[in-house]
Write an enzyme that holds these catalytic residues in place. Structure first.
Site, short mmCIF file in Angstrom:
data_model
loop_
_atom_site.label_atom_id
_atom_site.label_comp_id
_atom_site.label_asym_id
_atom_site.label_seq_id
_atom_site.Cartn_x
_atom_site.Cartn_y
_atom_site.Cartn_z
N THR A 7 0.85 -1.20 0.00
CA THR A 7 0.00 0.00 0.00
C THR A 7 0.88 1.25 0.00
O THR A 7 2.02 1.21 0.47
CB THR A 7 -0.91 0.04 1.25
OG1 THR A 7 -1.68 1.25 1.24
CG2 THR A 7 -0.13 -0.01 2.56
N ASN A 9 -0.34 3.91 1.49
CA ASN A 9 -0.92 4.69 2.58
C ASN A 9 -0.22 4.37 3.92
O ASN A 9 -0.45 3.31 4.50
CB ASN A 9 -2.42 4.36 2.65
CG ASN A 9 -3.14 5.21 3.66
OD1 ASN A 9 -2.52 5.74 4.59
ND2 ASN A 9 -4.45 5.33 3.51
N ASP A 68 -7.66 -6.26 -1.53
CA ASP A 68 -8.53 -5.72 -2.57
C ASP A 68 -9.96 -5.82 -2.07
O ASP A 68 -10.33 -6.81 -1.43
CB ASP A 68 -8.35 -6.50 -3.88
CG ASP A 68 -8.79 -5.68 -5.09
OD1 ASP A 68 -8.70 -4.43 -5.04
OD2 ASP A 68 -9.25 -6.26 -6.09
N PHE A 148 -15.90 7.10 2.81
CA PHE A 148 -15.48 7.29 1.43
C PHE A 148 -16.19 6.27 0.54
O PHE A 148 -16.95 5.43 1.03
CB PHE A 148 -13.95 7.14 1.31
CG PHE A 148 -13.47 5.73 1.52
CD1 PHE A 148 -13.38 5.19 2.78
CD2 PHE A 148 -13.14 4.93 0.43
CE1 PHE A 148 -12.95 3.89 2.98
CE2 PHE A 148 -12.71 3.62 0.61
CZ PHE A 148 -12.62 3.11 1.89
N GLY A 149 -15.90 6.34 -0.74
CA GLY A 149 -16.42 5.34 -1.68
C GLY A 149 -17.94 5.25 -1.63
O GLY A 149 -18.65 6.26 -1.70
N HIS A 176 -15.74 -4.85 6.74
CA HIS A 176 -15.12 -5.91 5.95
C HIS A 176 -13.60 -5.92 6.12
O HIS A 176 -12.98 -6.93 6.37
CB HIS A 176 -15.49 -5.67 4.49
CG HIS A 176 -15.43 -4.21 4.07
ND1 HIS A 176 -16.23 -3.25 4.64
CD2 HIS A 176 -14.62 -3.55 3.21
CE1 HIS A 176 -15.93 -2.07 4.13
NE2 HIS A 176 -14.95 -2.23 3.26
P1 IMP Z 1 -9.63 -0.88 -2.48
O1 IMP Z 1 -9.39 -2.27 -2.98
O2 IMP Z 1 -9.48 -0.75 -0.99
O3 IMP Z 1 -8.86 0.14 -3.27
O4 IMP Z 1 -11.18 -0.57 -2.76
C1 IMP Z 1 -11.72 -0.53 -4.07
C2 IMP Z 1 -12.93 0.36 -4.11
O5 IMP Z 1 -13.98 -0.21 -3.31
C3 IMP Z 1 -12.72 1.75 -3.54
O6 IMP Z 1 -12.25 2.63 -4.53
C4 IMP Z 1 -14.13 2.13 -3.11
O7 IMP Z 1 -14.89 2.58 -4.22
C5 IMP Z 1 -14.70 0.82 -2.66
N1 IMP Z 1 -14.52 0.64 -1.20
C6 IMP Z 1 -13.55 -0.10 -0.57
N2 IMP Z 1 -13.71 -0.04 0.74
C7 IMP Z 1 -14.78 0.73 0.98
C8 IMP Z 1 -15.43 1.18 2.18
O8 IMP Z 1 -15.05 0.86 3.32
N3 IMP Z 1 -16.51 1.95 2.01
C9 IMP Z 1 -16.97 2.34 0.78
N4 IMP Z 1 -16.39 1.98 -0.35
C10 IMP Z 1 -15.30 1.17 -0.26
#
Ligand code: IMP
Length: 191
Positions: A7, A9, A68, A148-149, A176
């Protein structure tokens, strides 16, 4: 031992380092001089997480884990799933992603969904997969400003608030990601 979390971050690294014993020194990508865009081209969360962890293992020679995450909506056959970040396009725009989900779910009564995080760990030449899920429903409109997201349109089972209406600490207890990290930490602390 040194272990890499794939990562960029540093806060994510700190958070997990805090839960590990002193024997494990957790490093982020910057710490090992990796500033490349690691490919994530697999069609599944498992495939992407493994692809990232194996990239670091093979190219930099460190034991490594990568995660992921995707939002899986039953009425959309598991979409956006592995495409969650860029569901509405390469701009990775969270508002546009949520708008696309809300349009596709318009009039749909089955609103069940889950967030799923997969962690792939490559350690001592072995591969190991762990996951964490939180079940919930897709709301009919965005609610809340935290997180977020897809947080404003996801309401976890057993709660009246969306993820974006919850206190961040509370979300982080049941999320999760927290559940997947719990399994990872238990595994590593047993080694
Ligand atoms: P990543 O694999 O952690 O980069 O997550 C991929 C995508 O899933 C992110 O860009 C968000 O759109 C969505 N996502 C992951 N985790 C969360 C969360 O905790 N809340 C809302 N969206 C999430």
């Amino acid at each position: 031992m040194k272990l890499v979390f794939a990562t960029n971050n540093p806060n994510k690294v700190k958070e997990i380092q805090h839960k590990l014993g002193r024997e494990i020194e957790l490093l982020g990508l910057k710490d090992i001089g990796c500033d490349e865009d690691i490919p994530e081209t697999a069609p599944t969360l498992e495939g992407n997480a493994l692809q990232k962890a194996m990239y670091v293992y093979e190219k930099f020679g460190y034991d490594c884990f990568a995660d992921d995450t995707g939002l899986e909506i039953d009425a959309l056959d598991g979409e956006p799933g592995v495409y969650s970040a860029r569901y509405a396009g390469e701009a990775k725009d969270a508002q546009a992603n949520m708008d696309k989900v809300l349009v596709k779910m318009n009039g749909e009564s089955n609103r069940s969904a889950r967030f799923r995080t997969v962690i792939a760990l490559v350690i001592g030449g072995k591969q190991c997969l762990m996951d964490g899920e939180v079940e919930g429903t897709i709301l009919r409109e965005k609610r809340g400003l935290e997180g977020f997201g897809y947080d404003p349109i996801f309401q976890p089972e057993g709660y009246e608030q969306s993820f974006a209406e919850m206190d961040l600490n509370e979300k982080n207890k049941i999320s999760h990601r927290a559940r997947a990290v719990e399994k990872l930490v238990a595994f590593l602390n047993q080694q």
